[in-house]
Structures are given as structure tokens and as C-alpha cells.
Scaffold this active site. Sequence first.
Site, PDB file in Angstrom:
ATOM      1  N   LYS A  81       4.917  -9.221  91.688  1.00  0.00           N
ATOM      2  CA  LYS A  81       3.683  -8.450  91.501  1.00  0.00           C
ATOM      3  C   LYS A  81       3.996  -7.148  90.795  1.00  0.00           C
ATOM      4  O   LYS A  81       4.927  -6.442  91.170  1.00  0.00           O
ATOM      5  CB  LYS A  81       3.051  -8.122  92.845  1.00  0.00           C
ATOM      6  N   GLY A  92      -4.486   3.653 105.263  1.00  0.00           N
ATOM      7  CA  GLY A  92      -4.322   4.622 104.180  1.00  0.00           C
ATOM      8  C   GLY A  92      -2.894   5.106 103.992  1.00  0.00           C
ATOM      9  O   GLY A  92      -2.449   5.302 102.864  1.00  0.00           O
TER      10      GLY A  92
END
Lengths: 318, 318
Positions: free
Chosen positions: B68, B222
Amino acid sequence: MTTVIELEEIKSLLKNVDVVTAMSEGFVQYSNGNTVVPPVGELLFDNPPGDVHIKYGYIKKDDFYVIKIASGFYENKNLGLPSSQGIMLLFNQKTGQTVAVLLDEGYLTDVRTAAAGAVAAKYFAPKNIEGIGILGTGIQAKMQLQYLQKTKPCKSVWVWGRTAENVLRFKEEMGDKFDIHIAESALDVTQNCNLIVTTTPSELALITADNIRPGTHITAVGSDTSEKQELDGSVLKKANIVVADSIPQSKSRGEIYQAVSNGFITEDKIMELGNAIQNSDLQRTSEEQITVVDLTGVAVQDIMITTAVYEKYKEENA
Amino acid sequence: MTTVIELEEIKSLLKNVDVVTAMSEGFVQYSNGNTVVPPVGELLFDNPPGDVHIKYGYIKKDDFYVIKIASGFYENKNLGLPSSQGIMLLFNQKTGQTVAVLLDEGYLTDVRTAAAGAVAAKYFAPKNIEGIGILGTGIQAKMQLQYLQKTKPCKSVWVWGRTAENVLRFKEEMGDKFDIHIAESALDVTQNCNLIVTTTPSELALITADNIRPGTHITAVGSDTSEKQELDGSVLKKANIVVADSIPQSKSRGEIYQAVSNGFITEDKIMELGNAIQNSDLQRTSEEQITVVDLTGVAVQDIMITTAVYEKYKEENA
């Protein structure tokens, strides 16, 4: 919108790309410190054995960054597939967008390696080439011979390989365009040729200093790990000029690594190709000098060739 | 022959892919030691600022390996482009051949992250969800809410954001399907919700232990670096169960890294998600427990989602 370019189209585009000049410019950018090239990523497989290398980087202030995935799965030949596979990716350096996917199946790595051999010969081979000697009979052996014609054309070729079968196949495939002599030994090559390219995966030296004619240039392509070696350390000791494509890489792999770690030469003898390209004082200055250029492969070559193919694609599809 | 799948087709294929189950299986493979995931490659840019991460690996004895490339160029918004960009590549684990190129522009990373949130909630959120609390208003905030419906459906939502404008936009976009309450503060969220997801890039804790109701589950999404933090260390100290998607990664980034290095908890408190999925004794066992799952993102998620999308493509194009 991402452009996807298939292998056949890449081959067609390459006909109009000056890859040798692109490599030359790439080596200069690299030696001038204008490239950012992090350590190579690696992924290994056991069964069947395979290795994947991920090379990536960019030239500062350029438009793109490049990622290359290149693999070697050596049992592929049992399936009738090339052992080398791979893909080249081009991204926008300012936004990260995927610009182009080049489905080259490892072909561009072969081309950029052969083109680097042509660059090495351009600056270091003698003026008059009496014979080109090739050690090895694989894809890179053939491509080196083809690309040398762009900078040091010569039809007279001596080829040496590990099996008679491989050498005959080489002669069959290349015989149309070249006058191919089958060498009985590496000595047969060194006696007849003053421009030699070594392309085997050998781990034992094939050429020693005694055998080399004055004025010979050797480009060493096969050794790109810490184990592989085609030139005896005495060759680099005898050479007037020894050049690395990358000095940092030459500290851990290739012919220079072997010659330095076995005490034949010291590191201060080594020049970097991109520096020599910019300074004719560092290039061959007489027909008698012996020169060695050791190519281990640098990511800037991947950056240059991928960018050049894509730019040509854009031009032809404007 | 390499398959190229564009973003719109990826979105269409995903409608029929059970991404939550795929993530669950991926975490199990990871915790069971069946994955090979080398260190992440990184490429940095100064002007404009950008970072590229190259994640790669494979599940042993699987058909594929996956690479990726994901980037963040934070000035892209000035050009009307998403800051996240990227591409997913699928290769044959036995031959190295390039099987598929997924031009997902970072979308699959968003999906696999949201689906991991749904997995965390499935095993750790209480039975009765009284309200879902979301800190943050970006893409991940919206996708976490959507994916939670697959494992812990609840229409009553409290959202908190850093600006009134962002919160109003979130309400506008999500208001059709959910009963959205705009929270005045993080406290407003913790008082009304027992399933909370934090999705901001904050570097200052937004939630402290005092504010949390008994029985609350928090998924922290987050914080994925050594600087970012949304939960005060007291939250992890008070929690009965603290889970990492990857224990090795939790030693250098995320909420667990913060809580351990600031002395709130010790490493022996941490469980790994893939282990907990396989053992109900390690999951929530009462409605009063406080649980925290810290997600920093694991390459096995990329491997699973890329493979699942490609398998669905093959099935639909058989």
C-alpha cells in the site's frame, strides 16, 4: 486520472526515448546530492523462494516521485515465467496523486541497467573497440550488447557462458546483427576484447589482472550483492580508474566491496560515475589505461526511466 | 494479465464485501503470528509538505502479497483535492506477478479503519447502546458512525468538533439517517453516550477519567503517532480493559504509548485485539466495565481489504 501503461506500449514508447542520456543525467543528479532515496524495502518468501525489493525516491524540485517494486522468484522458470517481475509507479511530488502505473514486469529495470552500461562505456571505454566481450548469456548479456551500440558500436563479439547450450542460444539470437565468437574461456574473451561486460551471478572471480590487455575497459554488472563477484581483486588493483555508480552502495556490495574488503585497493581510489560524467579529467585520458566501472544499480535510474517513459506517453497522446 | 480497478468500481464492489468480518479475521491472523510485515517505508517532502508511507506484507500460505502506498499532502485542500492519496497493489505470493492495481486514492484505508472500529465495538461495547459519541467531524468520523451500525446499531448520536462550521456540516450530511445532537463539549458527549469514537488529530487529551460513565466503551482512532493524544492517561488507568490492535506498535504510538510512558498504566495491562477476538474471557463480561480499544492501524488490514475487493471483482467478472 491515473494513466496505466502496459508492457507492449512501454516497449513501443522506449523506441523514442533516449534512455542513455536519461541515465547519464540521473547519475549526475545523484552524485550532486539532488536525490532523496531512502533504504530499500524488502519482503522475503520461503516456499517457493522469492524476494521483493521496493525502491523509491525522487529528484528534488522534480514533478514526480517514483516507487519500483521488483521481485525475483527463481522457480518461475518451471512455470515458463520470467523470474523477474515488477511494476513502476509514478506519483505527483506536490499532491501525492497517482500519476501513472507502468506494468513493465521488470523490463524497465533490465533497460535502465543496460543503458547504464552504455553510459559507462561512453566515458571510459577506449576510442577503438576491437572486440566486445560478454560474460554471461542471459537477458542482461544481450541487452548490454545492444545498448553498447549506442555509445561504442562494434559488431565483433566474444561471448562466454557456463553451458554450451546457453552460449549457442545466445549466438542464435544475436547472430543476425553481430559477428559472435564463442569463447572457450574468460581468457579467450580478455585476449580478444578491449571492452568487456560481466553479467553473471558468479560468486567466484572469472577474470584476473594477468589476463587483461592494456587499454581494456570492464563494466561489471553481475555483482550487486555482498556475495557475488566476477572480477578478481587484482583487476581493480591494476586498473588506472575504478568507478562506482554509488559510492555508498560500493561499501557493502559489488566488485569494489570485494576488492576493498580483501585489501586489493583502498576506498580513496574510487570515483563516482556522476562526478566523472561532469569532469573530463576524471574520464579515460589515454588509450592504454585500464578502467573498471562497477554498477550495482541506483534508484535514480528507476526514477529517470519511469519519468522518461511517462513523458513520452504524454507527448504521443497529447 | 494485471487487473486495474478504479475507485468507483471499488466502491461498488465494497457493497458486497463483508469488510468487518475480513478485519476480524485479519486481526486474528496478525495476533497468531501468521503475518509478515516489515517496517513501514517513508518518503518525506518539504515544499509543499507531504509524507508518503509504504506498508507491505503478507499472510503466510495466502495467495497474495500486498503493498500500500498512502500519502498525506495537507495543502491539497487549497487545490480542492483530498489530502489523502494512495494506491493498493496485489501480487502473486508464488510468482511475484502483479495481480491487481486498486486505484483507491486512499479510500480503502478509510474503510478498513472504520471497519476496525466496528470490530472493536462488536467485542467490547456494552449490549445496550444509549448514544454514540463522535469526537471529530471528518471523513473518519462519518465512516466510523456508518460502520458501527453493522455491529452496534444506534441512531442517537452526539458529535463534538473543533469548529461550529464543521459540526453543522456533519449534522447536515448525516442528519438524514441519524438523530444528531451537537455537543457543546467533550463532556456533553461522555455524559450522553456509552459508545464513543475519537477521530481527531488532537495532541491534547479531550476526555478524562472523571467524565466517563460506567459501562462506556471508547475506540480511539485519531492518535496514530507518538505526538497525537485524545484520551487522558487517567482514562486508560480507570478502564477495566485496554486493547491494542498491535502491541508492538502500541510501544511507540497512540493512546497506550502515551498512558504507559506517562506512568498511568503498565504494559502488562494491554491485550491484543486479535487475541481477544478468539477468547470470550478477554472480551467485555459485564455492562459496568469501562473498555478502551486503541487503533493505530495495522498492515494486515490493508492485506485483508485489498484481497477481499479483488476476490469480489473476480467473482463478479467470472
